[in-house]
Design a protein around this motif. Structure first.
Motif, PDB file in Angstrom:
ATOM      1  N   CYS A 156       0.814  -1.218   0.000  1.00  0.00           N
ATOM      2  CA  CYS A 156       0.000   0.000   0.000  1.00  0.00           C
ATOM      3  C   CYS A 156       0.851   1.274   0.000  1.00  0.00           C
ATOM      4  N   VAL A 157       2.037   1.226   0.567  1.00  0.00           N
ATOM      5  CA  VAL A 157       2.833   2.466   0.662  1.00  0.00           C
ATOM      6  C   VAL A 157       3.176   3.040  -0.702  1.00  0.00           C
ATOM      7  N   VAL A 158       3.285   2.183  -1.717  1.00  0.00           N
ATOM      8  CA  VAL A 158       3.627   2.710  -3.042  1.00  0.00           C
ATOM      9  C   VAL A 158       2.448   2.637  -4.007  1.00  0.00           C
ATOM     10  N   CYS A 159       1.290   2.255  -3.483  1.00  0.00           N
ATOM     11  CA  CYS A 159       0.152   2.019  -4.377  1.00  0.00           C
ATOM     12  C   CYS A 159      -0.611   3.316  -4.644  1.00  0.00           C
ATOM     13  N   ASP A 160      -0.981   3.531  -5.924  1.00  0.00           N
ATOM     14  CA  ASP A 160      -1.709   4.749  -6.296  1.00  0.00           C
ATOM     15  C   ASP A 160      -3.140   4.786  -5.773  1.00  0.00           C
ATOM     16  N   LYS A 161      -3.634   3.647  -5.295  1.00  0.00           N
ATOM     17  CA  LYS A 161      -5.005   3.622  -4.782  1.00  0.00           C
ATOM     18  C   LYS A 161      -5.023   3.858  -3.273  1.00  0.00           C
ATOM     19  N   ASN A 162      -3.836   3.936  -2.687  1.00  0.00           N
ATOM     20  CA  ASN A 162      -3.720   4.117  -1.243  1.00  0.00           C
ATOM     21  C   ASN A 162      -4.641   5.237  -0.754  1.00  0.00           C
ATOM     22  N   GLY A 163      -5.503   4.900   0.193  1.00  0.00           N
ATOM     23  CA  GLY A 163      -6.413   5.903   0.728  1.00  0.00           C
ATOM     24  C   GLY A 163      -7.776   5.845   0.088  1.00  0.00           C
ATOM     25  N   ALA A 164      -7.899   5.148  -1.055  1.00  0.00           N
ATOM     26  CA  ALA A 164      -9.200   5.065  -1.718  1.00  0.00           C
ATOM     27  C   ALA A 164      -9.534   3.612  -2.033  1.00  0.00           C
ATOM     28  N   VAL A 199     -15.608   1.845 -10.868  1.00  0.00           N
ATOM     29  CA  VAL A 199     -16.171   0.912  -9.875  1.00  0.00           C
ATOM     30  C   VAL A 199     -15.115   0.006  -9.253  1.00  0.00           C
ATOM     31  N   CYS A 200     -13.908  -0.050  -9.808  1.00  0.00           N
ATOM     32  CA  CYS A 200     -12.889  -0.972  -9.285  1.00  0.00           C
ATOM     33  C   CYS A 200     -12.550  -0.604  -7.841  1.00  0.00           C
ATOM     34  N   PRO A 201     -12.678  -1.562  -6.906  1.00  0.00           N
ATOM     35  CA  PRO A 201     -12.414  -1.230  -5.503  1.00  0.00           C
ATOM     36  C   PRO A 201     -10.931  -1.196  -5.151  1.00  0.00           C
ATOM     37  N   THR A 202     -10.073  -1.703  -6.036  1.00  0.00           N
ATOM     38  CA  THR A 202      -8.634  -1.759  -5.750  1.00  0.00           C
ATOM     39  C   THR A 202      -7.854  -1.024  -6.831  1.00  0.00           C
ATOM     40  N   ALA A 203      -6.556  -1.280  -6.896  1.00  0.00           N
ATOM     41  CA  ALA A 203      -5.709  -0.622  -7.901  1.00  0.00           C
ATOM     42  C   ALA A 203      -5.601  -1.438  -9.173  1.00  0.00           C
ATOM     43  N   ALA A 204      -6.494  -2.396  -9.381  1.00  0.00           N
ATOM     44  CA  ALA A 204      -6.394  -3.224 -10.582  1.00  0.00           C
ATOM     45  C   ALA A 204      -6.650  -2.410 -11.844  1.00  0.00           C
ATOM     46  N   LEU A 205      -7.557  -1.436 -11.765  1.00  0.00           N
ATOM     47  CA  LEU A 205      -7.845  -0.572 -12.915  1.00  0.00           C
ATOM     48  C   LEU A 205      -7.696   0.866 -12.455  1.00  0.00           C
ATOM     49  N   LEU A 206      -6.768   1.572 -13.074  1.00  0.00           N
ATOM     50  CA  LEU A 206      -6.530   2.964 -12.678  1.00  0.00           C
ATOM     51  C   LEU A 206      -6.472   3.851 -13.911  1.00  0.00           C
ATOM     52  N   GLU A 220      -3.763  14.033  -0.962  1.00  0.00           N
ATOM     53  CA  GLU A 220      -3.151  15.326  -1.281  1.00  0.00           C
ATOM     54  C   GLU A 220      -3.981  16.101  -2.304  1.00  0.00           C
ATOM     55  N   MET A 221      -4.993  15.449  -2.851  1.00  0.00           N
ATOM     56  CA  MET A 221      -5.693  16.071  -3.980  1.00  0.00           C
ATOM     57  C   MET A 221      -6.949  16.801  -3.536  1.00  0.00           C
ATOM     58  N   GLU A 222      -7.120  17.965  -4.155  1.00  0.00           N
ATOM     59  CA  GLU A 222      -8.330  18.741  -3.922  1.00  0.00           C
ATOM     60  C   GLU A 222      -9.359  18.280  -4.941  1.00  0.00           C
ATOM     61  N   ARG A 223     -10.616  18.172  -4.560  1.00  0.00           N
ATOM     62  CA  ARG A 223     -11.629  17.676  -5.487  1.00  0.00           C
ATOM     63  C   ARG A 223     -12.630  18.775  -5.831  1.00  0.00           C
ATOM     64  N   ILE A 224     -12.746  19.067  -7.105  1.00  0.00           N
ATOM     65  CA  ILE A 224     -13.660  20.132  -7.535  1.00  0.00           C
ATOM     66  C   ILE A 224     -14.641  19.548  -8.543  1.00  0.00           C
ATOM     67  N   ARG A 225     -15.924  19.819  -8.325  1.00  0.00           N
ATOM     68  CA  ARG A 225     -16.963  19.267  -9.205  1.00  0.00           C
ATOM     69  C   ARG A 225     -17.501  20.339 -10.140  1.00  0.00           C
TER      70      ARG A 225
END
Lengths: 378, 567
Positions: free
Chosen positions: A100-108, A200-207, A219-224
């Motif tokens: 998880c420390v290097v995973c792009d899905k970390n936190g989501a 819908v992917c719950p993990t980092a399998a599809l990014l 770290e990301m700000e989310r704007i809709r």
């Protein structure tokens, strides 16, 4: 529709006949752990994490596929269920790297969320990855099979919502995986790159490829805002860092599009950063010469603008003050010399309501003609 | 749209015509897919085998322009076989008898002879649509559970219907079909145009048209004109109809129009007969273009003004279901680029000063988009109840006349806007330019999934340009063989206006006698071929969907194009 009453965790709940226990629980603020359930998709009952205990039922039941019955009494959390869920997560992480420390899905990541919740930090089984292929054969979606937990939300969304049916399960048992037909590249499959599978992917399998290595989720700000392409009016949530867009996605229950987008809305926003964006007012050199802004005479070449590249060297940059003065002079001259009907304005289906409103007001009030139109017809 | 997008998923029958829904409105097509997966029937009436056909119960594939036979025959069958919603017709409509007379002659057998589509299929389409029959499962609507078990049917259409020299007639015809089956004013029904640009609905709503003021108040209606004029601090406004976009370029060519201000448009690729357009724009004394890129039209401009993209500003868009939604700035505009409203706000007072117009201080000084919306609500009755506070979250669906009005997701409930729904008898009318010996094929144009309109934005997106870097023409194998053309070979497409060279995709997606070309690519501009001489008499829309062309071999084979996915 008839109403029925059941109890979930001791709470009396009324719901429509035909509702699943999962849906009824979620609607009443009871969160049953799940990895393969999605509100918009048919239940698959594959992850077994949503198992619940039902009074007078001899076996545990998957709540996503269990239809509420009148008088049913359901328990969603007890020691048996906790032990079962710990074991299921243990099995998941025996075939899923916990890097998880290097995973792009970390936190989501949902698997990370449940591993944390049930305190599973390593597997007690033999660790073996069923598939390690890393597929980045297109600019939109990265498919990293080692993170796939076979929840099949991607397969179902592609079938049930998008209708593209570009991916499905291949192989048997431990060796089964999600695949395009005959493992052809995604661009050669029926994939339309809407990225709903990524959504819908719950993990980092599809990014989204745009996101890889660009920062951590927190770290990301989310704007809709609303997508600028077609007239459907989808809501898009942009994840931004340091004033730059990192990636785009939708969000649950967006007014028009629910959780879904198309390829243009999800991946086609990067034009905003292109170096050939117009950044200052420009005046064409022949007009600049006429107005004494340059000493060099110049003429627009006869060659069609449809041939060759756009040429910035046909123009001189000017200040906003100069540019607006020149435009105002030219429009006023035209009106004074030839009358208001010698002027026309094309407003835009890509501009806001407010901009269209004041543009047409300008044409009607300041110039005094109704010759204002836009590309609605085109 | 008369109805909302999310209602489509609960429809019992969906009739799509003249819309390549999955490619031009992908997210809306997800609603269609969801309905079909639950058992709705899907009828697709389109000259191409577009991607959504693979989900269809029935695909009727006429030549471009021949759909009118099918619509008339469907009406004939609905009346003949008693699929009518008689209570709806008697209580809510007028001129039915006149209409009945007008479709009497168009038997399904005649339509079959004219279009080559079997009469049985036309009959099936008429029955499925009028009765809202499902393929499986039961309707969620209670009124469909009792005799005559009529389901809820919805019509989705787009430019395939309107970009025709009889577009207005065709829309009337779709409304006639909807009234015959009583499919209006109820959820999951209606006549639903799918609009192609993010704010094309709003641009029309707010007076970006030469015949109406904001809120579709005709410029020819003296009372309405006066009301708006007074709100703008004037005594009256120009009463004469203005010129439409195609008429404006024609007037520029003749010298009648001398100066043009183009904001966020690219007529050099989007207008018909672009060779004409270029000479017209070059003929102008002054052209100012306001855009985010130096697009093909901007390259002809005397002054180019840098604008902010929609991701860089606030404001509101109105979508195809009439939902007004708020924008938020996501990133900053580059360099000195400004939101369009600020640019107009800077130029307008300068023009007025030079023309000696006397206006109160700050007349053009809008502090924010929200402030403009406040004025819009005062001037525009259908937006009367709209304010930024109310738009947060779900937005509002107009008509929303007052601050306590909740909006109107379904139009024509109980009563039509004009009172009774009128049946318009529609005459048989075919495309203005018919194929002949010299130009034996019909060209039809449209969009592909990966690009948007003239490609100003999408062709600068790395991913989208990777997957669809160049244009192509779809040719039926029969026509390809005539000139020895192979799949992926280069070909000239020639019309009376000009010629375009591009790569061929030989497939039966188009019928023999028909070719399809998209207009996104400036290297193969479809609108060099289209005609601008026969516009729809009322809507003044050019006939992009049918003109006569021929193919000419270039004797070059070329490499096979990478699959673009959508197919």
């Amino acid at each position: 529709m008839s109403k029925i009453t059941l109890t979930i965790d001791g709470k009396s709940i009324q719901t429509e006949a035909g509702t699943s226990v999962m849906t009824a629980a979620l609607a009443n603020g009871i969160d049953i752990p799940h990895l393969c359930y999605h509100a918009d998709l048919l239940p698959s009952g594959g992850c077994r994490l949503c198992m619940v205990q039902v009074e007078k039922h001899s076996k545990l039941e998957a709540s996503c596929g269990l239809i509420c019955q009148d008088g049913m009494a359901v328990e969603t959390d007890n020691e048996t269920l906790t032990n079962l869920r710990r074991d299921i997560i243990d099995l998941f992480v025996s075939d899923h790297p916990l890097n998880c420390v290097v995973c792009d899905k970390n936190g989501a990541c949902d698997l990370q969320k449940y591993a944390y919740q049930y305190n599973i930090h390593e597997t007690h089984y033999d660790f073996e990855l069923s598939k390690t292929d890393y597929c980045a054969d297109n600019p939109f979606i990265v498919w990293d099979h080692q993170y796939c937990i076979q929840c099949a939300q991607c397969v179902r969304v592609c079938d049930e919502i998008v209708g593209a049916n570009a991916i499905d399960h291949a192989g048997r048992g431990f060796n089964s995986y999600v695949a395009t037909p005959f493992d052809i590249p995604m661009a050669e499959s029926d994939c339309v790159f809407c990225g709903s599978c990524v959504q819908v992917c719950p993990t980092a399998a599809l990014l989204p490829r745009q996101k890889i290595g660009q920062g951590r989720e927190w770290e990301m700000e989310r704007i809709r805002t609303i997508c600028g392409y077609c007239g459907v009016g989808c809501s898009v949530e942009y994840a931004c860092k340091d004033g730059q867009i990192i990636y785009a996605q939708s969000y649950d229950n967006a007014p028009v599009n629910g959780s879904y987008l198309c390829v243009k809305g999800r991946f086609g926003w990067d034009f905003v950063n292109k170096p050939d964006r117009l950044t200052q007012p420009l005046i064409r050199k022949d007009l600049a010469y006429q107005l004494g802004l340059t000493d060099e005479p110049w003429q627009l070449p006869d060659k069609s603008v449809l041939q060759g590249k756009a040429k910035f060297d046909h123009y001189l940059p000017v200040s906003w003050g100069q540019a607006t003065d020149i435009v105002a002079d030219k429009i006023a001259d035209t009106v004074q010399q030839y009358g208001p009907d010698a002027f026309g304005g094309l407003t835009s289906a890509r501009c806001t309501n407010e901009e269209n409103y004041i543009f047409q007001k300008f044409v009607r009030v300041a110039v005094g003609t109704n010759s204002v139109d836009h590309c609605a017809r085109l | 749209m008369t109805n909302s997008i999310h209602e489509i998923r609960d429809a019992d029958c969906i009739f799509i015509t003249g819309s390549n829904t999955t490619e031009a409105h992908p997210v809306l097509s997800y609603e269609v897919i969801r309905a079909v997966k639950k058992g709705a029937t899907l009828i697709v009436l389109d000259p191409r085998r577009i991607p959504i056909v693979k989900h269809a119960t029935l695909h009727l594939q006429p030549k471009p322009g021949a759909d009118i036979y099918l619509f008339l025959a469907m009406a004939h069958i609905i009346i003949r076989d008693g699929f009518l919603d008689e209570p709806f017709i008697s209580q809510r409509t007028e001129d039915f008898a006149l209409f009945e007379q007008s479709v009497k002659a168009m038997t399904p057998e005649r339509a079959a002879l004219e279009t080559g589509i079997p009469a049985k299929q036309i009959e099936q389409a008429a029955r499925l649509y009028a009765m809202g029959q499902r393929s499986f499962g039961s309707s969620i609507y209670e009124d469909s559970q009792t005799a005559p078990y009529r389901g809820h049917s919805t019509i989705l259409y787009a430019m395939g219907i309107t970009q025709r020299s009889n577009g207005t007639d065709l829309v009337h015809m779709l409304a006639n079909l909807a009234m015959l089956g009583g499919h209006l004013g109820k959820p999951s029904t209606g006549v639903n145009p799918l609009r192609g640009q993010s704010n094309v609905q709003g641009a029309c709503d707010l007076g970006g048209l030469p015949n109406v003021l904001p809120g579709y108040q005709p410029v020819t209606d003296a009372a309405k004109r006066k009301t708006v004029a007074e709100k703008w601090g004037l005594t009256d406004l120009p009463a004469q109809l203005g010129l439409t976009v195609v008429e404006l370029t024609q007037a520029a060519e003749t010298g009648q129009v001398k100066a043009l201000w183009v904001m966020g448009e690219n007529p050099m690729l989007s207008d018909p007969d672009v060779t004409h357009v270029e000479s017209a724009l070059r003929n102008l004394d002054f052209l100012v273009v306001q855009d985010i890129f130096l697009n093909e039209t901007a390259q002809l401009a005397h002054v180019v003004l840098p604008a902010a993209a929609s991701l860089e500003k606030d404001g509101s868009f109105t979508n195809t279901e009439r939902r007004i939604q708020l924008l938020q700035p996501v990133v900053k505009p580059p360099g000195e680029a400004l939101p369009d409203w600020q640019i107009i706000g800077a130029i307008a007072p300068k023009v007025e000063a030079r023309l000696g117009h006397d206006r109160p201080d700050g007349y053009w000084d809008y502090g924010s988009s929200a402030q403009i919306m406040t004025e819009i609500a005062e001037v525009t009755p259908i937006y009367g109840g709209v304010s930024y506070e109310r738009l947060v979250g779900q937005g509002l669906v107009w008509p929303c006349p007052t601050p306590d009005h909740l909006g109107t997701p379904i139009l024509h409930v109980g009563q039509f806007s004009r009172g009774l729904g009128r049946f318009y008898p529609v005459e048989l009318h075919l495309p203005a330019e018919q194929p002949d010996e010299e130009y034996p094929l019909i060209l039809t144009t449209g969009r592909v999934l990966y690009h948007y309109h003239t490609g100003t934005m999408t062709r600068r997106s790395d991913g989208l340009d990777w997957i669809a870097p160049r244009g192509y023409v779809e040719v039926n194998p029969v026509d390809a063989e005539q000139i020895g053309l192979q799949d992926a070979g280069q070909v000239w497409i020639v019309s009376r206006r000009g010629k375009v060279r591009t790569q061929a995709r030989v497939s039966d997606k188009v019928a023999a006698g028909v070719v399809f070309l998209s207009f996104h690519w400036k290297e193969a501009p479809a609108n060099r071929l289209t005609q601008d001489f026969a516009l729809d008499p009322i809507a003044k829309i050019p006939e992009y969907k049918a003109c006569a062309v021929r193919l000419e071999s270039t004797k070059r084979k070329g490499k096979k194009i990478k699959n673009s996915g959508a197919g």
